[in-house]
Design a protein around this motif. Sequence first.
Motif, short mmCIF file in Angstrom:
data_model
loop_
_atom_site.label_atom_id
_atom_site.label_comp_id
_atom_site.label_asym_id
_atom_site.label_seq_id
_atom_site.Cartn_x
_atom_site.Cartn_y
_atom_site.Cartn_z
N THR A 820 25.98 51.61 61.74
CA THR A 820 27.30 51.46 61.10
C THR A 820 28.14 52.70 61.34
OG1 THR A 820 26.52 52.39 59.01
CG2 THR A 820 26.35 50.01 59.27
N LEU A 821 29.40 52.48 61.60
CA LEU A 821 30.41 53.54 61.70
C LEU A 821 31.71 52.94 61.18
CD1 LEU A 821 31.56 56.30 62.62
CD2 LEU A 821 31.98 55.25 64.86
N ILE A 822 32.31 53.59 60.19
CA ILE A 822 33.54 53.06 59.56
C ILE A 822 34.71 53.94 60.00
CG2 ILE A 822 34.71 52.56 57.40
CD1 ILE A 822 31.90 52.21 56.16
N ILE A 823 35.75 53.29 60.58
CA ILE A 823 36.95 54.00 61.03
C ILE A 823 38.14 53.39 60.29
CG2 ILE A 823 38.43 54.57 62.99
CD1 ILE A 823 36.01 54.26 64.80
N LEU A 824 38.90 54.25 59.62
CA LEU A 824 40.07 53.82 58.83
C LEU A 824 41.30 54.56 59.34
CD1 LEU A 824 38.45 53.97 55.27
CD2 LEU A 824 38.53 52.02 56.84
N ASP A 825 42.26 53.81 59.89
CA ASP A 825 43.48 54.41 60.44
C ASP A 825 44.66 54.13 59.50
OD1 ASP A 825 45.43 55.51 61.98
OD2 ASP A 825 45.34 54.05 63.61
N ASP A 826 45.06 55.17 58.73
CA ASP A 826 46.19 55.06 57.80
C ASP A 826 46.06 53.83 56.90
OD1 ASP A 826 47.87 57.24 57.75
OD2 ASP A 826 48.94 56.64 59.56
N THR A 827 44.93 53.74 56.20
CA THR A 827 44.70 52.62 55.31
C THR A 827 45.08 52.98 53.88
OG1 THR A 827 43.09 50.93 54.70
CG2 THR A 827 42.33 53.21 54.78
#
Length: 882
Positions: A820-827
């Motif tokens: 798992t890898l979580i990426i959040l772009d301007d959320t």
Amino acid sequence: MKLQRLRVEQFRQFRQGLELDNLQPGINLIHGPNESGKSTLVRAIRAAFFERYRSKSAEDLAPWGDSSAAPTVELVFEHNGQRWQLDKRFLKRHRCDLLVDSTAFSGEEAEEKLAALLGYQFPKKGASKEEHWGIPGLLWVEQGTGQNIEKAVLHAGGHLKSALNNLVGEVASSGGDDVIQAVEQQRQELLTATGKPRGDYLALVNSRETLQQNVSDLQARVDQYKVQVDRLGTLAAEHEQANRERPWEAARSSMQRAEAKYREVEALQEQQNRGMDSLKQLQQNLSLLQQSQAHWRNQNEQLEQRHQSYQGAKKQLEQEELVSPELVKAVESARSHYQLATGAVQQAHLRDKRERLQKDRARIEAELTRLKQSQEKARGIQTSLDDARKQKQQNQIDASALLQLKQTQRELDDANIRIQTVATRVTWNLAEGKGLTLDGQNIAGQGEKLLLEPGVIEIPGLGSLGIQPGGDDLASLRRQLERLQQSLSQQLAALAVESVEAAELKRGRLQDAEAQIQRFDELLKSLAPGGLEQLNSVGADLESELLARTAELEALPAAALNDGDAKSLSLVESELKQAEERLAEAESRQRNQETLLLKARHTCDTAHREWQRMQDELNGPERQQKMEALTRDIAAVEKQQAELESSLKAREAKISEARPELLKQDIERYRATAEHQENAQQKRALELSEIRARLEAWGAEGLEEQCNEQMAELEHANRRYLELDRRAKALDLLLNLLKEKRQALTRRLQAPLQKHLDHYLTVLFPEASLEVDENLMPGKFSRGSELGQMAELSYGAREQMGLISRLAYADLLQEAGRPTLIILDDTLVHSDADRLDGMKRILFDAATRHQILLFTCHPENWRDLGVEPRDLEALKLQGVAG
């Protein structure tokens, strides 16, 4: 899976390369302003995994305008204790190298190994799309897509179910699926998805309904046939009886008898109306006769009243005649006072006019004195103005020509200076008594001379020395000097001056003259705005006005010159006004008195004539004869009235006894009865013919035979319908039982995911729940009495639910041993302060199990996240410095 280092080079805006290393296992907060490259780094991670290194659709990865660039991404991450390093280059010199610990992979083999690890797939051709991204597409949230989770779950559904099966074991066999599929197929032959009939079953249902309707229609027609037969017998008997009895004729006879009686009553009513008219005429005639009789009786009383009116009018006339002489005297006195006041006012006006004329004469004499002084000053200023204009005319000089002259003089001076600089300078210091000859001129003692041309020095007793000035510049300067001297002379001659200084002096005199002209002109305008001629004209007018005022003053009457104790004009005018008011008041009283006197005389004469006329009339012999005739006429009319009233009363009794209103109603009743009975007989005849024709037609159709045939077909259809209905219901029940069993197994699959969802959701909404369906899609959301679908929530709430669902999927995947890898772009940009604080708690908790890359342009919103932020702008500067 823990990402440790990311490096990009020649990738969009990162031409020189940028490295993001020392990434932490938990939350990594990377911030920077808009267009600083945050979304570019997210795109680089996606490209490293999703895009084929040979893909020709990766042109958007290159820096703008650089067709020779080779976008490169390097990733280092750790998974299950192994170190994974990926180096991927696109477009120019494309390649893909993967190193897992010491094992190397390259090209498509490396890409497929990564896809198997993370749970996604590559397209057969073209660019990678959302439907290919699988698990990363679910956990890597692009900017502005946090609220949209349905498609991401759909595309990752297979990988999620696989992870669930690994957790709870294989709970569904393929044999069960085959049974459900077989039952569904057989059920679909008879029923639709909503349980409605289809195919042969639907055709049989429609045919059965048609047969039932046909049998019902035929039975109704048979019953109607029987009713019509019965109706035919009854109707024929009624028609025959009516033809024998003919009741409408009896009704018409009764109507005619009623009409005859009503006509008799109408004749009586007509006689009664004529009698009433005669009675009214008699009553009117009697009233007039009685009024005439009363009038003759009242005339004696009127005669006495007329005599009293005459005596009163005569007395009033005598009183008015006594008042008139006093009013005449008052008017004459008021008129005398008014005439005296009028004379006083005229004398006062003469005095005022004399004083006004004297003041006007003094004013005019003063104005003449001032005007003569102004004329003297104006003539002096006009003389000075004429002199200044002459001076201006004498010193006229062209300003531009003067400027050109000064420019030529400056150029000549500059040429003299230059020529003195380059000319040959001859100096001498001879002994006393000695001399030389220079160009034919004797020189002695001390001195110097500039030679612009060749010269000869003769030395007595020795010979001569020739001096030749050198250089072409000297000759050029000499020619320039001569040209400037000639131009200067021409300009001086044109301006009629001897020198530049004389021209400047002339220009100064011109400016002085212009200033004097302006000053004298303004002074002259202030004294004589219209000029001297107008000033002289004004003086002549004043002298004429003075003569006129003097002549008018001398022409006044001598009485106007005697002041004495004269009253002021305002006082005598006030006294005149009072005298005029008293005169008007006296005249008004006199006119009113005259009017009253005339009225009194007219009233007295009129009253006397009326009294005399009535007295003569009453004393005449004809009056007694008229009174006797009037009495006889009144008695005759009273007798006729009594007889007529008795006749009317008897006739009214007969009319009342006949009841004309009831006779009229009887006529209408008998007429309607006859018409209704005739119409009823006609309708019976028509109905008889219609029933006979209808029964003949139905008898020819064989309705009972048709009904029996249709009932037989209906019975057969009912037996077949019952067979298919029982089969359809059995298949539907079996399929529901199988699906309930499968749903129970599905709930066992959903339980781990639901557990993780509830873990996060209760942090944000303590009493809320978010259910997932059989496809593991978040759907129904409930909180207290609120119930609805997740898609019906607000934008910000859907974004929060989307992130919570993604974190729950990540926990599920981690339990199943998936990376798992979580990426959040301007959320979470649409969350309020309270909700954002709750989401921070959720992210911090998830970071204890997963690595999270959080990119933002609002670092101030994440200061209390408990991690050290990394400034992307600072990283870019470090990359440039390196």
